[in-house]
Design an enzyme around this catalytic site. Structure first.
Site: not given
Length: 501
Positions: A196, A272, A307, A405
Site C-alpha cells: 500500500k 522505519e 526522515c 520533525e
C-alpha cells in the site's frame, strides 16, 4: 541488461512525454487493473500545480480481505514460493531491466505525484530503485543455510523459510525507493506481497507492479492497493492473514500499526519512522566548502521531505558564522520551479496540507527566541505547494525547532564548544536514524560514531550508502533494517531440523 539512454533534456521533452503517458487504471490485483468493490475513488492531486491528475480506488476492509486471501492462495500454490531461488532472482533482474527501459515514464510519474524535480527522480530515485531490485535479484541464489558442526550422532540444519503474505505500507516522499527497500527482499525470500503506497503518490508503484508482472512475477504474488491510511492501512494492520507488516512513515502511524497487530494476530511489525538527524561540523573538517555545500543539500534535497534530512546543523562555535553564511548562500541560489523543468533544483512540498503544516512550524520558530536568517512563513505566490528554505540560528537544543520533525526545508543551527557537548546535543532527541560527522581526526570520527545513538553515521559525507548496507534506526526512529542481506531477516522464519543419526 537494458542499455541506458540519457534523460530527456528539456521541459518541452518532458511535457511531450506527459501527453503520451498512460496513467495506471486502478489497483494492481491478481495481475490486472481493478477498482474498489464499492466503486469509491479518491482524487490524486499533483503538487506542481494543484491539479487533480487521477482518481485512485479507495479500498475498504472487504477489498483488503479478498486481496490478502488471493495473495495467500498464490503463496500456498507454490507458483512463486516454491520456485527455485535462481529463477526468482532472474525475474527480479528482468523487472529491473524493464524499469530501466521505462525510466523516463517512471521518473515522470514520481515528479507528477509528489513534486520531486524530475532530474532527481530520474537520476537518484530510479537509480536506487533499479539497482536495489537488481541487487536482490543477483543475491537470490547466493544465500546459504546453516549446519552446525561437531555432532557425531545427529545432523542439525537451520533453514530460513518464507512467511506467507507480507504487507508493506510506504510513504509519499520516495514512492519508489522506499517501496523497493522492502518489496524485492520479501519477494526473493518467496513471500507474496501486498503493497500500500501512500494515497497521494501511488501511481509510480502501480505502474512498477504492472512491469513486475510483465517480467514474470505471477498474478497474486505482488498486489498494489490504494486507499487511505485510516481505512486501507488499518485493514492491512488488523488482517489475520498478514504474516508480517513492514512500514515506513510517521511515528504516530507506526505506533497505531503496533496496536492493530496486537488487536489481531500479533503479527511482527517492522518500523522505519521519523528522524531529527544531527549533522556535526568540526573546525578540522577535511573540506569545509564541501561540508557547507552538503549541509545545504541535506536540508533542501527532496524539499527537506526526508526522515534522514540533516535538520539539526551542529557547528563548532568558532566556525558558526562561516558555515551559516555559506549554507544561506547555497540555499538562496537554489532554482525553485516546476518539477518537470530539468533546471529545477527545489520543487514543491507534496501537498497543500503538508505545506501549511511546514509554514505553521516556521511561524512558531519565528515566535521563539531563535533568529530566522533565511526564508519566511508565507507560501510562494505561484501555482503548487511551494515554500522557501528556512534557516534558524541561536536555536535552543530543547526547543521545538530542535526536537520536532518538521519534514520540510527548515534548518536549525546549534553550536558547541567541545566534543562532549556535540555528542550531548546530537543525542538530545527521541529519534535515532541518521547522523553525520565532519572531521579530519580519525580517532574523533570513531569516538563519535560509537557515541551517537543512531542507526547510521556518515563521516565526511551525508546520506551515502548502497544496496549492500542496511538502512534503519533506533528509539522513535523504529527498528529492524531495510536493504542489504539484513533486509531479508524480517521476511523469513528460522526453522531448526534435528536429525538423529
Amino acid at each position: 541488461m537494458s542499455t541506458r539512454k540519457p534523460a530527456p533534456a528539456t521541459k518541452d521533452d518532458w511535457l511531450s512525454l506527459l501527453r503520451s503517458v498512460r496513467l495506471p487504471q486502478g489497483m494492481w490485483v491478481d495481475g490486472a487493473w481493478t477498482g474498489a468493490r464499492s466503486g469509491a475513488t479518491s482524487p490524486l492531486t499533483s503538487p506542481r500545480d494543484g491539479q487533480v491528475i487521477a482518481h485512485t480506488p479507495a479500498a475498504d476492509e472487504d477489498d483488503i480481505d479478498a486481496i490478502v486471501k488471493s495473495a495467500n492462495k498464490a503463496f500456498l500454490s507454490g507458483v512463486w514460493s516454491r520456485l527455485e531461488p535462481r529463477e526468482r532472482g532472474e525475474v527480479l533482474i528482468r523487472w529491473a531491466d524493464l524499469l530501466e527501459e521505462h525510466r523516463d515514464e517512471m521518473a515522470l510519474l514520481v515528479a507528477l505525484e509528489m513534486g520531486k524535480p524530475v532530474t532527481d527522480a530520474w537520476s537518484i530515485e530510479l537509480r536506487t530503485t533499479i539497482n536495489l531490485i537488481r541487487w536482490y535479484g543477483e543475491l537470490a541464489d547466493k544465500l546459504i543455510d546453516e549446519s552446525p558442526r561437531g555432532r557425531g550422532k545427529a545432523l542439525a540444519v537451520v533453514t530460513r523459510e518464507p512467511l506467507g503474505v507480507i504487507a508493506a505500507i510506504t510513504p509519499w516522499n520516495f514512492p519508489m525507493t522506499l517501496s523497493t527497500f522492502k518489496v524485492p527482499a520479501a519477494l526473493i525470500a518467496g513471500n507474496s506481497v501486498v503493497l500500500k503506497p501512500a494515497s497521494q503518490s501511488s501511481l509510480s508503484m502501480l505502474r512498477a507492479a504492472e512491469l513486475a508482472h510483465q517480467a514474470g512475477v505471477p498474478a497474486g504474488v505482488l498486489q498494489v492497493v490504494t486507499g487511505s491510511g485510516p481505512v486501507t492501512g488499518a485493514a492491512l494492520g488488523r488482517h489475520p492473514g498478514i504474516a508480517t507488516l513492514t512500514f515506513t512513515g510517521s511515528t504516530e502511524v507506526g505506533k497505531q500499526l503496533l496496536t492493530y497487530a496486537g488487536e489481531s494476530n500479533a503479527k511482527p511489525v517492522w518500523l522505519e519512522l521519523g528522524g531529527k538527524s544531527p549533522n556535526i561540523i568540526f573546525p578540522d573538517a577535511p573540506d569545509m566548502a564541501e561540508a557547507i555545500r552538503t549541509a545545504a543539500w541535506a536540508i533542501s534535497f527532496n524539499s527537506g521531505q526526508m526522515c534522514t534530512a540533516g535538520s539539526r546543523l551542529i557547528v563548532h562555535e568558532s566556525i558558526r558564522d562561516e558555515v551559516v553564511a555559506g549554507v544561506v548562500e547555497h540555499l538562496s541560489a537554489l532554482r525553485i520551479g516546476d518539477p518537470l523543468d530539468p533546471a529545477t533544483q527545489f520543487g514543491p512540498l507534496a501537498s497543500r496540507r503538508h505545506r501549511d503544516e511546514v509554514l505553521a512550524e516556521i511561524t512558531k520558530g519565528i515566535q521563539s527566541p531563535a533568529k530566522l536568517v533565511l526564508g519566511c512563513d508565507q507560501a510562494l505566490d505561484r501555482p503548487g505547494w511551494f515554500v522557501e528554505p528556512a534557516v534558524f540560528v541561536d536555536v535552543d537544543p530543547d526547543s521545538r525547532l530542535a526536537q520536532h520533525e518538521i519534514f520540510g526545508p527548515v534548518l536549525s543551527v546549534l553550536t558547541f564548544s567541545d566534543e562532549a557537548e556535540a555528542i550531548a546535543i546530537a543525542n538530545n532527541t527521541d529519534y535515532g536514524l541518521g547522523s553525520a560527522v565532519w572531521t579530519s581526526d580519525l580517532s574523533r570520527a570513531h569516538r563519535l560514531s560509537r557515541s551517537i545513538d543512531a542507526g547510521m553515521v556518515w563521516v565526511n559525507c551525508f546520506e551515502e550508502g548502497d544496496s549492500s548496507v542496511p538502512f534503519g534506526g533506533r528509539k522513535l526512529s523504529g527498528h529492524g533494517a531495510d536493504k542489504s542481506v539484513h533486509g531479508l531477516e524480517k521476511f523469513t522464519a528460522l526453522k531448526m531440523t534435528w536429525i538423529a543419526l
